[in-house]
Design an enzyme around this catalytic site. Sequence first.
Site, mmCIF file in Angstrom:
data_model
loop_
_atom_site.group_PDB
_atom_site.id
_atom_site.type_symbol
_atom_site.label_atom_id
_atom_site.label_comp_id
_atom_site.label_asym_id
_atom_site.label_seq_id
_atom_site.Cartn_x
_atom_site.Cartn_y
_atom_site.Cartn_z
ATOM 1 N N LYS A 122 1.084 1.490 1.488
ATOM 2 C CA LYS A 122 2.312 1.831 2.235
ATOM 3 C C LYS A 122 2.298 3.247 2.812
ATOM 4 O O LYS A 122 2.563 3.422 4.003
ATOM 5 C CB LYS A 122 3.548 1.580 1.361
ATOM 6 C CG LYS A 122 3.781 0.083 1.120
ATOM 7 C CD LYS A 122 4.898 -0.204 0.152
ATOM 8 C CE LYS A 122 5.244 -1.682 0.170
ATOM 9 N NZ LYS A 122 5.187 -2.357 -1.097
ATOM 10 N N TYR B 150 8.271 3.664 -7.344
ATOM 11 C CA TYR B 150 9.292 2.641 -7.595
ATOM 12 C C TYR B 150 10.570 3.307 -8.144
ATOM 13 O O TYR B 150 10.904 4.421 -7.749
ATOM 14 C CB TYR B 150 8.761 1.563 -8.556
ATOM 15 C CG TYR B 150 7.513 0.873 -8.044
ATOM 16 C CD1 TYR B 150 7.546 0.076 -6.913
ATOM 17 C CD2 TYR B 150 6.297 1.040 -8.685
ATOM 18 C CE1 TYR B 150 6.409 -0.560 -6.438
ATOM 19 C CE2 TYR B 150 5.150 0.405 -8.225
ATOM 20 C CZ TYR B 150 5.213 -0.389 -7.096
ATOM 21 O OH TYR B 150 4.098 -1.004 -6.637
ATOM 22 N N SER C 206 0.694 -1.753 -3.038
ATOM 23 C CA SER C 206 1.683 -0.845 -2.439
ATOM 24 C C SER C 206 1.118 0.522 -2.092
ATOM 25 O O SER C 206 1.789 1.293 -1.394
ATOM 26 C CB SER C 206 2.878 -0.672 -3.375
ATOM 27 O OG SER C 206 3.801 -1.686 -3.101
ATOM 28 N N TYR D 154 0.983 -7.333 6.930
ATOM 29 C CA TYR D 154 1.420 -6.628 5.709
ATOM 30 C C TYR D 154 0.647 -7.137 4.481
ATOM 31 O O TYR D 154 0.159 -6.346 3.669
ATOM 32 C CB TYR D 154 2.935 -6.807 5.533
ATOM 33 C CG TYR D 154 3.427 -6.335 4.185
ATOM 34 C CD1 TYR D 154 3.565 -4.977 3.904
ATOM 35 C CD2 TYR D 154 3.721 -7.247 3.166
ATOM 36 C CE1 TYR D 154 3.981 -4.547 2.649
ATOM 37 C CE2 TYR D 154 4.142 -6.829 1.918
ATOM 38 C CZ TYR D 154 4.265 -5.480 1.671
ATOM 39 O OH TYR D 154 4.673 -5.054 0.423
ATOM 40 N N VAL E 163 0.909 -2.337 -7.582
ATOM 41 C CA VAL E 163 0.987 -3.316 -8.657
ATOM 42 C C VAL E 163 -0.401 -3.653 -9.251
ATOM 43 O O VAL E 163 -0.499 -4.230 -10.329
ATOM 44 C CB VAL E 163 1.745 -4.567 -8.115
ATOM 45 C CG1 VAL E 163 0.854 -5.415 -7.228
ATOM 46 C CG2 VAL E 163 2.386 -5.366 -9.192
HETATM 47 N N1 GLU Z 1 1.863 -7.280 -2.505
HETATM 48 C C1 GLU Z 1 2.986 -6.814 -3.160
HETATM 49 C C2 GLU Z 1 4.274 -7.191 -2.467
HETATM 50 O O1 GLU Z 1 4.415 -7.012 -1.320
HETATM 51 C C3 GLU Z 1 2.914 -5.338 -3.293
HETATM 52 C C4 GLU Z 1 3.447 -5.032 -4.588
HETATM 53 C C5 GLU Z 1 3.311 -3.623 -5.004
HETATM 54 O O2 GLU Z 1 2.201 -3.111 -5.158
HETATM 55 O O3 GLU Z 1 4.356 -3.041 -5.197
HETATM 56 O O4 GLU Z 1 5.165 -7.688 -3.087
#
Ligand code: GLU
Length: 550
Positions: free
Chosen positions: A186, A364, A183, A312, A382
Amino acid sequence: MKNASNVIQGEKEESSDAEWNIDQFEDRLFEILSDPNGRVSVAKFKSMLAFSGLRDTDPRLKECMTNFENVLQLNQPDHDSKNTDYYGGLSVDKKTFKECIQDNIILISKSLKNDFIIPEWQNFKQEIDKIYRNCRNNTNGNVASYIPQLARYSPDFWGVSVCSVDGQRYSSGDTNVPFSLQSCSKPLTYCMVQSNDDNIERVHKYVGHEPSGRSFNEISLDYQKKPHNPMINSGAIIVSSLLKPELALPDRFDWTTKMLSKMTGGEYLSFNNAVFLSERETADRNFALAYYMRENKCFPEGTKLHEVLDFYFQLCSIEVTCESASVIAATLANGGICPMTGEKVFNSAAVRNTLSLMHSCGMYDYSGEFAFRVGLPAKSGVSGTVLLVVPNIMGICLWSPPLDMWGNSCRGIQFCQELVNVYNFHNYDNLKHTEKKMDPTRLRIDTLSQDVVNILFGAFNGDVSALRRYYLLGLDMNIADYDGRTALHVAAAEGQEQAVRFLLEMCNVNVNTKDRWGFTPLEEAERFEHPEVAKLLISSMKKMEHPETD
Ligand code: GLU
């Protein structure tokens, strides 16, 4: 030794003052560093650069280091050229020294004049190390297990890398082990989408900027039928659909990794295909999100859903190390200019937007709490990564796989909290008057001398309200200048009765303190004929001798 010196040459032509300064600086530097035989030890020179936080692998020192290496080759052709730390007692004369350093003289002069954003880098390193060690004892949390590639990471991995906006570097622990961005990609793709000015507004036609208050992968949209923000999965999938859609997927991926590579200043960047394949295999939720969004017409027209999802997953599977990710964070801290190369990667408006959203939505469901406790923009992933940005000062990457109940790295969170307990980095820390916290952008000696000047000046002018303010800020009212003169000496000598009263009665300062000539405040009041003040001082001295008469 030509190209960069031409740049300096160019500057020289513009200003003869600059020419004089650079030449003079080189001469002075030589004088400081040279031994009695008129030679400079290369190892000593390098260690002075390291002291300020520069590495000799710094791309901005490349010409200088190559020049020294060439001299070494000439002098000791048998040495191991792969061992960049080897200088075998090499020393150079003045002419050679000046020739070797001139290509990178601006950075070198900044380093040796202590003109970087963190002037006392060694002290700063020690504090970072202390926090690093505290957090190592934290054994809370569990490593992500939804794909085997993440589950295999040892919970013991723990790394911290710091890169200041001036490219000062420090790393502790497992900082060269690759891990996937997850994530943490992002905010980077969100920033990239906006690197084209026209997209700054456009992107928010498709995605909001509000914290969702929901889980990062929940199937929900805001009241305008948009994903809440780009830091959650739905928003990031939308952002992926906006990133260079005119390019074919392979070129899109190439373009993105080139941008990322600019952010890392050319440091470690890779792609983990196994992570990508596993992500795609276990992506029911992300597929569900994408279909739900397509049903609600969230994507731009013509979006190829499966291609966007693949993209993605690929973005989540890009690998960095703590070292290289700290440069990414530092590029964000530096308004989009990579500190290690000076290359402008993003416009500053895109970076500001990115940092705003990291601040409100990056951690989060802990984002609100994090903004409250730490007050800095950050994004976690994550894989156990936290990209932490101290705007205008530094970027930090924290990596430790065990996660807490929100999905944030346990050690990473502890580190952030301890960092803002020590330094005034919280967005709402008061920069002028924070008593307990340190400001690493200031020399401690400057802070101390400023305090002395302020308090003594307040006493000189009899400015009781200023003295009250310093007292309330927790400053030491007994503080003395280099002559041992305290506020009480100065106020007594100037006959500032109210100030003397305040210092004695409220601040309880030491009435018997002596300056370097042996004078007490009472002697000062008598010498300069202030009998009222002398009376006050005598009564205070008596009270000290017989406190029971109070
Ligand atoms: N690859 C994970 C997903 O898209 C990312 C999770 C994360 O780092 O929050 O669910």
